[in-house]
Motif scaffolding. Structure first.
Motif, PDB file in Angstrom:
ATOM      1  N   LYS A   1     -35.394  39.672 -17.974  1.00 58.22           N
ATOM      2  CA  LYS A   1     -36.689  40.297 -17.658  1.00 58.22           C
ATOM      3  C   LYS A   1     -37.487  39.524 -16.610  1.00 58.22           C
ATOM      4  N   HIS A   2     -37.416  38.207 -16.634  1.00 64.76           N
ATOM      5  CA  HIS A   2     -38.221  37.388 -15.730  1.00 64.76           C
ATOM      6  C   HIS A   2     -37.373  36.952 -14.545  1.00 64.76           C
ATOM      7  N   PHE A   3     -37.907  37.152 -13.360  1.00 63.52           N
ATOM      8  CA  PHE A   3     -37.117  36.916 -12.147  1.00 63.52           C
ATOM      9  C   PHE A   3     -36.584  35.500 -12.052  1.00 63.52           C
ATOM     10  N   ARG A   4     -37.445  34.509 -12.261  1.00 59.67           N
ATOM     11  CA  ARG A   4     -37.025  33.130 -12.060  1.00 59.67           C
ATOM     12  C   ARG A   4     -35.916  32.741 -13.042  1.00 59.67           C
ATOM     13  N   LYS A   5     -36.108  33.091 -14.295  1.00 56.19           N
ATOM     14  CA  LYS A   5     -35.089  32.772 -15.310  1.00 56.19           C
ATOM     15  C   LYS A   5     -33.802  33.537 -15.027  1.00 56.19           C
ATOM     16  N   ALA A   6     -33.940  34.792 -14.615  1.00 51.65           N
ATOM     17  CA  ALA A   6     -32.762  35.608 -14.309  1.00 51.65           C
ATOM     18  C   ALA A   6     -31.991  35.013 -13.136  1.00 51.65           C
ATOM     19  N   LYS A   7     -32.709  34.561 -12.123  1.00 53.05           N
ATOM     20  CA  LYS A   7     -32.059  33.985 -10.942  1.00 53.05           C
ATOM     21  C   LYS A   7     -31.324  32.697 -11.303  1.00 53.05           C
ATOM     22  N   GLU A   8     -31.970  31.842 -12.110  1.00 54.22           N
ATOM     23  CA  GLU A   8     -31.326  30.594 -12.525  1.00 54.22           C
ATOM     24  C   GLU A   8     -30.058  30.878 -13.339  1.00 54.22           C
ATOM     25  N   GLN A   9     -30.169  31.817 -14.277  1.00 53.09           N
ATOM     26  CA  GLN A   9     -29.023  32.142 -15.115  1.00 53.09           C
ATOM     27  C   GLN A   9     -27.909  32.783 -14.297  1.00 53.09           C
ATOM     28  N   LEU A  10     -28.281  33.608 -13.326  1.00 52.79           N
ATOM     29  CA  LEU A  10     -27.293  34.273 -12.484  1.00 52.79           C
ATOM     30  C   LEU A  10     -26.529  33.262 -11.635  1.00 52.79           C
ATOM     31  N   GLU A  11     -27.231  32.268 -11.101  1.00 54.90           N
ATOM     32  CA  GLU A  11     -26.547  31.220 -10.333  1.00 54.90           C
ATOM     33  C   GLU A  11     -25.548  30.484 -11.205  1.00 54.90           C
ATOM     34  N   ARG A  12     -25.967  30.157 -12.415  1.00 52.30           N
ATOM     35  CA  ARG A  12     -25.086  29.461 -13.355  1.00 52.30           C
ATOM     36  C   ARG A  12     -23.895  30.347 -13.722  1.00 52.30           C
ATOM     37  N   SER A  13     -24.154  31.624 -13.948  1.00 49.50           N
ATOM     38  CA  SER A  13     -23.096  32.554 -14.333  1.00 49.50           C
ATOM     39  C   SER A  13     -22.077  32.720 -13.214  1.00 49.50           C
ATOM     40  N   MET A  14     -22.565  32.817 -11.992  1.00 55.72           N
ATOM     41  CA  MET A  14     -21.658  32.950 -10.848  1.00 55.72           C
ATOM     42  C   MET A  14     -20.789  31.709 -10.695  1.00 55.72           C
ATOM     43  N   TYR A  15     -21.374  30.537 -10.944  1.00 60.86           N
ATOM     44  CA  TYR A  15     -20.623  29.292 -10.877  1.00 60.86           C
ATOM     45  C   TYR A  15     -19.509  29.290 -11.923  1.00 60.86           C
ATOM     46  N   TYR A  16     -19.867  29.674 -13.154  1.00 57.16           N
ATOM     47  CA  TYR A  16     -18.869  29.707 -14.228  1.00 57.16           C
ATOM     48  C   TYR A  16     -17.773  30.733 -13.933  1.00 57.16           C
ATOM     49  N   ALA A  17     -18.157  31.879 -13.389  1.00 59.96           N
ATOM     50  CA  ALA A  17     -17.184  32.926 -13.084  1.00 59.96           C
ATOM     51  C   ALA A  17     -16.184  32.431 -12.037  1.00 59.96           C
ATOM     52  N   PHE A  18     -16.689  31.768 -10.997  1.00 62.91           N
ATOM     53  CA  PHE A  18     -15.808  31.246  -9.948  1.00 62.91           C
ATOM     54  C   PHE A  18     -14.865  30.191 -10.519  1.00 62.91           C
ATOM     55  N   ARG A  19     -15.428  29.258 -11.298  1.00 58.13           N
ATOM     56  CA  ARG A  19     -14.629  28.180 -11.877  1.00 58.13           C
ATOM     57  C   ARG A  19     -13.572  28.723 -12.826  1.00 58.13           C
ATOM     58  N   ASP A  20     -13.951  29.687 -13.641  1.00 54.90           N
ATOM     59  CA  ASP A  20     -13.036  30.160 -14.672  1.00 54.90           C
ATOM     60  C   ASP A  20     -11.966  31.094 -14.138  1.00 54.90           C
ATOM     61  N   ARG A  21     -12.185  31.678 -12.957  1.00 55.83           N
ATOM     62  CA  ARG A  21     -11.088  32.426 -12.335  1.00 55.83           C
ATOM     63  C   ARG A  21      -9.951  31.486 -11.981  1.00 55.83           C
ATOM     64  N   LYS A  22     -10.280  30.265 -11.611  1.00 56.16           N
ATOM     65  CA  LYS A  22      -9.242  29.261 -11.331  1.00 56.16           C
ATOM     66  C   LYS A  22      -8.604  28.773 -12.635  1.00 56.16           C
ATOM     67  N   GLN A  23      -9.431  28.543 -13.649  1.00 52.37           N
ATOM     68  CA  GLN A  23      -8.917  28.033 -14.918  1.00 52.37           C
ATOM     69  C   GLN A  23      -8.032  29.052 -15.617  1.00 52.37           C
ATOM     70  N   LYS A  24      -8.291  30.326 -15.405  1.00 50.94           N
ATOM     71  CA  LYS A  24      -7.480  31.374 -16.019  1.00 50.94           C
ATOM     72  C   LYS A  24      -6.026  31.252 -15.563  1.00 50.94           C
ATOM     73  N   LYS A  25      -5.831  30.998 -14.287  1.00 47.62           N
ATOM     74  CA  LYS A  25      -4.478  30.825 -13.749  1.00 47.62           C
ATOM     75  C   LYS A  25      -3.803  29.607 -14.376  1.00 47.62           C
ATOM     76  N   ARG A  26      -4.590  28.522 -14.510  1.00 45.70           N
ATOM     77  CA  ARG A  26      -4.085  27.300 -15.130  1.00 45.70           C
ATOM     78  C   ARG A  26      -3.660  27.543 -16.567  1.00 45.70           C
ATOM     79  N   ASN A  27      -4.516  28.245 -17.307  1.00 40.88           N
ATOM     80  CA  ASN A  27      -4.259  28.473 -18.729  1.00 40.88           C
ATOM     81  C   ASN A  27      -3.035  29.350 -18.949  1.00 40.88           C
TER      82      ASN A  27
END
Length: 118
Positions: free
Chosen positions: A29-55
């Protein structure tokens, strides 16, 4: 001259909040919190696409190793024997054979066992 960013800012905020739609509580609901969480989520998504191949590779190796142990050969010797016999099967296919078609896997192991130089 004074420039107001009403329309531009609204569009930018709406774009971020649309991407944050499934988040919990103020993170959607709140822009600032949403933006922070989205940055974190995008980071995790990028990292875990690599880890998926490893796993998955780790899982395939574990399955091949278990099937090799049944046939009395180690995983590393089996892979070396495959390379010496010029059999180009990747780990994904070998793991699938080990799980679903054990007879075919046993036939491959039997055919490459004599290629090993002890």
């Amino acid at each position: 001259m004074r420039v107001k960013t009403g329309v531009v800012r609204r569009r930018r905020h709406k774009k971020i909040l649309k991407l944050a739609r499934g988040f919990y509580s103020g993170r959607r609901k709140h822009f600032r919190k949403a933006k922070e969480q989205l940055e974190r989520s995008m980071y995790y998504a990028f990292r875990d696409r690599k880890q998926k191949k490893r796993n998955f590779r780790q899982l395939w190796i574990t399955r091949i190793n278990a099937a090799c142990k049944i046939n009395g050969i180690s995983y590393s010797r089996f892979m070396y024997a495959l390379k010496c016999a010029n059999i180009d099967l990747d780990r994904k296919i070998l793991a699938d054979m080990a799980m679903n078609d054990i007879n075919a896997f046993n036939a491959i192991v039997a055919s490459v066992k004599d290629k090993i130089k002890v």
